[in-house]
Design a protein around this motif. Structure first.
Motif, PDB file in Angstrom:
ATOM      1  N   LEU A 134       7.991  -2.997   8.575  1.00 44.05           N
ATOM      2  CA  LEU A 134       8.937  -2.151   7.845  1.00 44.05           C
ATOM      3  C   LEU A 134      10.345  -2.571   8.231  1.00 44.05           C
ATOM      4  N   PRO A 135      11.269  -2.529   7.289  1.00 48.20           N
ATOM      5  CA  PRO A 135      12.646  -2.869   7.637  1.00 48.20           C
ATOM      6  C   PRO A 135      13.289  -1.789   8.497  1.00 48.20           C
ATOM      7  N   ALA A 136      14.427  -2.130   9.063  1.00 45.57           N
ATOM      8  CA  ALA A 136      15.264  -1.131   9.727  1.00 45.57           C
ATOM      9  C   ALA A 136      16.360  -0.763   8.746  1.00 45.57           C
ATOM     10  N   ILE A 137      16.396   0.504   8.346  1.00 45.39           N
ATOM     11  CA  ILE A 137      17.403   0.955   7.376  1.00 45.39           C
ATOM     12  C   ILE A 137      18.006   2.261   7.861  1.00 45.39           C
ATOM     13  N   GLY A 138      19.318   2.276   7.924  1.00 48.47           N
ATOM     14  CA  GLY A 138      19.996   3.520   8.256  1.00 48.47           C
ATOM     15  C   GLY A 138      20.727   3.461   9.588  1.00 48.47           C
ATOM     16  N   GLU A 139      21.418   4.548   9.860  1.00 46.65           N
ATOM     17  CA  GLU A 139      22.269   4.599  11.053  1.00 46.65           C
ATOM     18  C   GLU A 139      21.408   4.613  12.311  1.00 46.65           C
ATOM     19  N   GLU A 148       0.863  -1.187   0.000  1.00 46.41           N
ATOM     20  CA  GLU A 148       0.000   0.000   0.000  1.00 46.41           C
ATOM     21  C   GLU A 148       0.897   1.235   0.000  1.00 46.41           C
ATOM     22  N   PRO A 149       0.340   2.380  -0.410  1.00 46.29           N
ATOM     23  CA  PRO A 149       1.162   3.589  -0.431  1.00 46.29           C
ATOM     24  C   PRO A 149       1.772   3.846   0.951  1.00 46.29           C
ATOM     25  N   GLY A 150       3.026   4.227   0.964  1.00 44.92           N
ATOM     26  CA  GLY A 150       3.722   4.442   2.227  1.00 44.92           C
ATOM     27  C   GLY A 150       5.193   4.190   2.037  1.00 44.92           C
ATOM     28  N   PRO A 151       5.939   4.189   3.120  1.00 46.45           N
ATOM     29  CA  PRO A 151       7.403   4.095   3.000  1.00 46.45           C
ATOM     30  C   PRO A 151       7.881   2.819   2.324  1.00 46.45           C
ATOM     31  N   GLU A 152       7.184   1.670   2.551  1.00 49.01           N
ATOM     32  CA  GLU A 152       7.666   0.431   1.937  1.00 49.01           C
ATOM     33  C   GLU A 152       7.464   0.473   0.427  1.00 49.01           C
ATOM     34  N   LEU A 153       6.344   1.042  -0.008  1.00 50.54           N
ATOM     35  CA  LEU A 153       6.112   1.155  -1.452  1.00 50.54           C
ATOM     36  C   LEU A 153       7.114   2.125  -2.085  1.00 50.54           C
ATOM     37  N   ASP A 154       7.451   3.186  -1.359  1.00 50.66           N
ATOM     38  CA  ASP A 154       8.486   4.094  -1.877  1.00 50.66           C
ATOM     39  C   ASP A 154       9.790   3.338  -2.119  1.00 50.66           C
ATOM     40  N   LEU A 155      10.142   2.503  -1.135  1.00 50.62           N
ATOM     41  CA  LEU A 155      11.353   1.677  -1.287  1.00 50.62           C
ATOM     42  C   LEU A 155      11.229   0.753  -2.485  1.00 50.62           C
ATOM     43  N   LEU A 196      26.445   6.410   4.117  1.00 48.06           N
ATOM     44  CA  LEU A 196      27.844   6.186   4.475  1.00 48.06           C
ATOM     45  C   LEU A 196      28.764   7.230   3.853  1.00 48.06           C
ATOM     46  N   THR A 197      28.395   7.710   2.674  1.00 42.66           N
ATOM     47  CA  THR A 197      29.267   8.677   1.996  1.00 42.66           C
ATOM     48  C   THR A 197      28.842  10.119   2.272  1.00 42.66           C
ATOM     49  N   GLY A 198      27.912  10.276   3.215  1.00 44.57           N
ATOM     50  CA  GLY A 198      27.532  11.624   3.621  1.00 44.57           C
ATOM     51  C   GLY A 198      26.587  12.326   2.671  1.00 44.57           C
ATOM     52  N   LYS A 199      26.031  11.562   1.735  1.00 37.38           N
ATOM     53  CA  LYS A 199      25.054  12.162   0.829  1.00 37.38           C
ATOM     54  C   LYS A 199      23.690  12.172   1.497  1.00 37.38           C
ATOM     55  N   ARG A 200      22.831  12.984   0.938  1.00 37.03           N
ATOM     56  CA  ARG A 200      21.462  12.974   1.443  1.00 37.03           C
ATOM     57  C   ARG A 200      20.744  11.785   0.789  1.00 37.03           C
ATOM     58  N   PRO A 201      20.248  10.849   1.589  1.00 38.21           N
ATOM     59  CA  PRO A 201      19.603   9.668   1.003  1.00 38.21           C
ATOM     60  C   PRO A 201      18.393  10.058   0.157  1.00 38.21           C
ATOM     61  N   GLU A 202      18.201   9.272  -0.897  1.00 39.18           N
ATOM     62  CA  GLU A 202      17.148   9.551  -1.855  1.00 39.18           C
ATOM     63  C   GLU A 202      15.754   9.499  -1.235  1.00 39.18           C
ATOM     64  N   LEU A 203      15.606   8.707  -0.197  1.00 46.89           N
ATOM     65  CA  LEU A 203      14.323   8.637   0.508  1.00 46.89           C
ATOM     66  C   LEU A 203      14.542   9.038   1.955  1.00 46.89           C
ATOM     67  N   ASP A 204      13.494   9.523   2.568  1.00 48.65           N
ATOM     68  CA  ASP A 204      13.541   9.844   3.994  1.00 48.65           C
ATOM     69  C   ASP A 204      13.634   8.537   4.783  1.00 48.65           C
ATOM     70  N   LEU A 205      14.683   8.407   5.583  1.00 48.53           N
ATOM     71  CA  LEU A 205      14.882   7.161   6.316  1.00 48.53           C
ATOM     72  C   LEU A 205      14.154   7.135   7.672  1.00 48.53           C
TER      73      LEU A 205
END
Lengths: 391, 474
Positions: free
Chosen positions: A329-334, A60-67, A366-375
């Motif tokens: 939802l998965p756990a992604i990010g620092e 359904e629409p939401g963070p998992e679908l964005d991923l 990891l490379t200090g970029k802004r991730p493409e999606l909000d984590l």
């Protein structure tokens, strides 16, 4: 025995499943020095027991679908290079409904998805057999999702890792991480295995169903629990199932948190010939006992969708343990609690599909970029400390 | 939904069997009749139509074989067991159920549910409830691939014997027998007796393994007599035994027309320059037997690795596996032949019935087991056999996976064990589920000891039968 690495590592990825492989691939591509360590072989855990579903249709629409949408794009890019080797097939999915009410629900669901970029085409009952000639008669209709695809998960992991190694990454299998090293400030400094120490300022937890244990080694709470699934594999057949085909109740089962046995057949052909029939879900810890009831339901549901399957032989079955987090939802990010600890686990049954997006987002962080999606929705500290595990 | 055929109920809950014996070869037959002697209610299940298993395989009655005993060592032992079984069946102490292929054992609150398929023809399944289960599922042949091994006319040594025993047919007229293990001499002896020409028996070892432990051999004189018997037959027919050699290639296009035989070094590496060509129209090849233990390993039963590298079940002196209520007799505990299988069947039946066996039986088992271990050690494949493979040699013939693909998976893709090789190459995913290529894949995958194969379904099951669900379950 202590060994020191010649080039200092930027990151240690724990887990050589498809998610760890994608993390290593994108990190190496971003120029980082990477080591991947796994206590087993490549794809030895849930990856090796997966069907290879790359689905947007069930989300359904939401963070998992964005991923999933990000991953769909990345899988297409990867397929340009490794498509055949990974048995990538942009075959599309077909969700069918037995009743008019079910078809109405599918329509509403698809409308919501369409608003965020999912292509879904309604298929009236009389046209279902154009898409899938062997579908059972009497279905109310369905939806066709051309973005759904399939990949052979173990090959995907192995080829991503091979490519990462070509870019300088090191693969260490058969070694168990026994400690996550942390400095006086609490930040991660690397890991210790049963054979060596790997110093690095970042550690990626791609340990899948065992991600909770690794988090615990780093002093963080992450309630990853196993959710068992069985897959039936038939004898090799001519192409009688063209898409990923499943009944509408699959979506409800995926979204459910019930510990009890749920089954909703997902049926698909493979390039090798056998038809794969998933997917059962039950939370029974790491119990490997063959469930007669799970087999019965999967077989019955598959034959209900494709009556022709009643006459085929099931050659084997296998089981796996999906990494389940309570909100799916998965756990992604620092991890905000442990600087340098990056989670990339808990994708439940969607890990193959979501692997590239996960890997890309981790490498960006990891490379200090802004991730493409909000984590933010994937933060590991979103679970209260008393969320238990049943493993 | 498929309609499920109404399932016959083997035994109502109240009439649960004391013991279900899986496999009606020497071990299972002996176990069933002994258990019935001791008062247990037994069911004896086998996928084949008749009792006897592979060892006592015999022609279908329609073939009118006058003298099945001529093909069998110890035929009278079989007929003795079969007569006892018949008497117990008449007295309703044992039921023999042929055509019953067990595909899974399920532990229940008070024993086991034995899940059976009666094949795609009968198209039904049944579930047999039993307080305990004795596994007597025997063994299957170990194959090591070589260039040309998929040509028509190349058969397994056991397969050649089975053809002879069941159908009274020969795989060819001029048959090279090759591989390793005592089965080769037996097979060659049967083939020449049945009228075939056997230009050579090509054995990879030098038989010195036996000579290193003469005491063990002397303790089982019957084995010496048996061996001498085969040897005498072969001598009379002028069959040449070529030790320390192997068939390294089979030639032909439509079918095999010749083989190349080469000497092997101590590690089983072919020695260059020693090749010689032997014309033939069939090859019977086998490298000993591997225990068939899927039903037990799926329940988590502990295993052990025999001296020949074969994985069998770990049992105690009473033939108990590590799974409560599950017993195992014969080849499943490590390959040792029919005599040992019968002794273990009898011992296991005593143990299930909680009766004390005669000490002589225990001593006999110990002697025969020691001999089995010696035999296994003598015929352990050397690591150099992979030297006769070529990159294009198919290892997995079901899925047509050549050596090169397996080496790529190991060298390039990070596979270091048979399961990962299978995932990355499909080797072992075909009809035989890796029974044919498993040992070869394990060797090519790396140096580790192979673990037990896991096959949740011990044999293929029609989907409609899975969908029907178990019967007679509470």
């Amino acid at each position: 025995m202590l060994k020191t690495q010649r080039p200092p590592l930027d990151v240690v990825v724990v887990g050589a499943g498809v998610v760890g492989a994608a993390c290593a691939y994108y990190a190496a591509r971003a120029g980082l020095t990477v080591a991947v360590v796994d206590r087993g072989p490549v794809a030895g855990g849930t990856t090796g027991a997966g069907e290879g579903n790359l689905l947007v249709s069930d989300k359904e629409p939401g963070p998992e679908l964005d991923l999933a949408l990000l991953s769909t794009r990345l899988w297409r890019e990867l397929a340009e290079r490794f498509g055949a080797a990974m048995e990538y097939e942009p075959k599309g999915g077909v969700v069918v409904s037995a009743t008019a009410a079910g078809q109405d629900a599918l329509r509403a669901f698809a409308a919501g998805q369409a608003a965020v970029g999912v292509t879904a085409e309604e298929v009236p009952a009389e046209r279902l057999r154009d898409l899938e000639p062997h579908l059972a008669p009497g279905l109310a209709g369905g939806f066709h999702y051309p973005q759904d695809a399939q990949v052979q998960p173990a090959l995907a992991a192995a080829h991503l890792l091979r490519e990462a190694r070509r870019m300088g990454a090191e693969l260490i299998t058969g070694e168990t991480v026994t400690a996550v090293l942390r400095g006086p400030d609490g930040a991660v400094r690397g890991v210790r295995t049963d054979r060596r120490r790997l110093d690095a300022p970042a550690v990626v937890n791609a340990a899948g169903t065992w991600g909770g244990e690794l988090a615990r080694l780093a002093g963080a709470h992450l309630p990853v629990m196993p959710r068992r699934g069985f897959v039936l594999v038939t004898e090799p057949l001519p192409r009688i199932v063209r898409h990923k085909v499943y009944a509408a109740d699959y979506v409800a089962d995926v979204a459910s948190g019930s510990a009890g046995l749920q089954t909703s057949a997902v049926v698909e052909g493979t390039p090798g010939g056998p038809v794969l029939i998933g997917a059962s879900r039950e939370r029974v810890g790491f119990d490997r006992t063959l469930s007669q009831e799970a087999l019965r339901r999967l077989a019955a549901q598959a034959a209900a969708l494709f009556p022709v399957l009643a006459d085929v032989t099931v050659m084997r079955t296998y089981r796996g343990f999906r990494p389940y987090l309570p909100d799916h939802l998965p756990a992604i990010g620092e991890d905000p609690r442990v600087p340098g600890l990056h989670h990339a686990c808990g994708h439940e049954g969607a890990g193959i599909g979501l692997a590239p997006a996960t890997g890309l987002l981790i490498s960006e962080q990891l490379t200090g970029k802004r991730p493409e999606l909000d984590l933010a929705p994937f933060r590991a500290d979103r679970f209260p400390a008393d969320t238990g595990t049943d493993a | 939904m498929p309609t499920s055929p109404s399932e016959p109920v083997e035994a109502p809950q109240s009439a649960r069997y004391d013991l279900a014996v899986v496999g009606a070869g020497p071990a299972g037959l002996a176990a069933a009749v002994t258990a019935a002697d001791l008062g247990l209610r037994c069911v004896l299940l086998d996928g084949g139509r008749d009792t006897g298993g592979q060892y006592y395989r015999h022609p279908a009655p329609g073939l009118g074989a006058a003298r099945p005993d001529r093909l069998h060592h110890g035929w009278s032992v079989y007929t003795g067991l079969a007569d006892r079984l018949a008497a117990h069946e008449r007295a309703e102490r044992v039921r023999f159920r042929g055509g019953h292929q067990v595909w899974a054992l399920e532990r229940t609150a008070d024993g086991f549910a034995v899940h059976v398929t009666r094949g795609p023809e009968a198209a039904d399944r049944t579930t047999v409830p039993a307080r305990s289960v004795l596994l007597a599922t025997g063994a299957y042949e170990r194959q090591l691939p070589f260039p040309g091994w998929t040509l028509p006319g190349v058969v397994t040594a056991g397969g050649a014997q089975a053809m002879l025993k069941a159908g009274l047919v020969l795989p060819g007229r001029r048959i090279v027998v090759a591989g390793s293990g005592p089965l080769l001499l037996a097979a060659a002896s049967s083939l020449v007796t049945a009228g075939a020409e056997v230009p050579a028996v090509v054995e990879a070892t030098d038989y010195l393994g036996y000579a290193r432990r003469p005491g063990v051999l002397a303790a089982v004189p019957a084995k010496l007599v048996e061996g001498a018997g085969h040897g005498g037959v072969l001598l009379r027919h002028g069959v040449r035994l070529r030790p320390r050699s192997a068939v390294v290639e089979a030639h032909g296009t439509e079918r095999v027309t010749a083989v190349t035989v080469a000497r092997l070094d101590a590690e089983w590496r072919p020695v260059p320059g020693t090749e010689r060509r032997i014309d033939c129209d069939a090859v019977a090849v086998g490298h000993g037997l591997l225990p068939q233990i899927d039903l037990a390993t799926e329940l988590g039963a502990a295993t052990r690795t025999a001296p020949d590298g074969a994985v069998g079940l770990r049992v105690d002196a009473r033939l108990r596996t590590t799974v409560p209520g599950l017993w195992s007799a014969g080849e499943t505990n490590g390959v040792g032949g029919a005599d040992l299988a019968i002794v273990e069947g009898e011992l296991a039946a005593h143990a299930v019935a909680d009766r004390v066996p005669k000490p002589a039986l225990l001593r006999r088992r110990t002697r025969l087991r020691k001999f089995a271990e010696l035999m296994a050690a003598a015929h352990r494949p050397g690591p150099g056999w992979t030297g006769w493979l070529r990159p294009d040699t198919d290892v997995c013939r079901c899925e047509e996976v050549p050596v090169a693909r397996i080496r790529e998976a190991v060298d390039e893709l990070g596979a270091g064990d048979p399961r990962t090789v299978k995932l990355l190459t499909r080797a072992g995913m075909g009809w035989c589920q890796g029974r044919m290529c498993g040992p070869a894949v394990a060797c090519l995958a790396g140096p580790g000891e192979p673990g037990p194969d896991r096959r949740p379904l011990a044999c293929p099951v029609p989907l409609s039968q899975l969908a029907a669900g178990p019967s007679g379950e509470g």
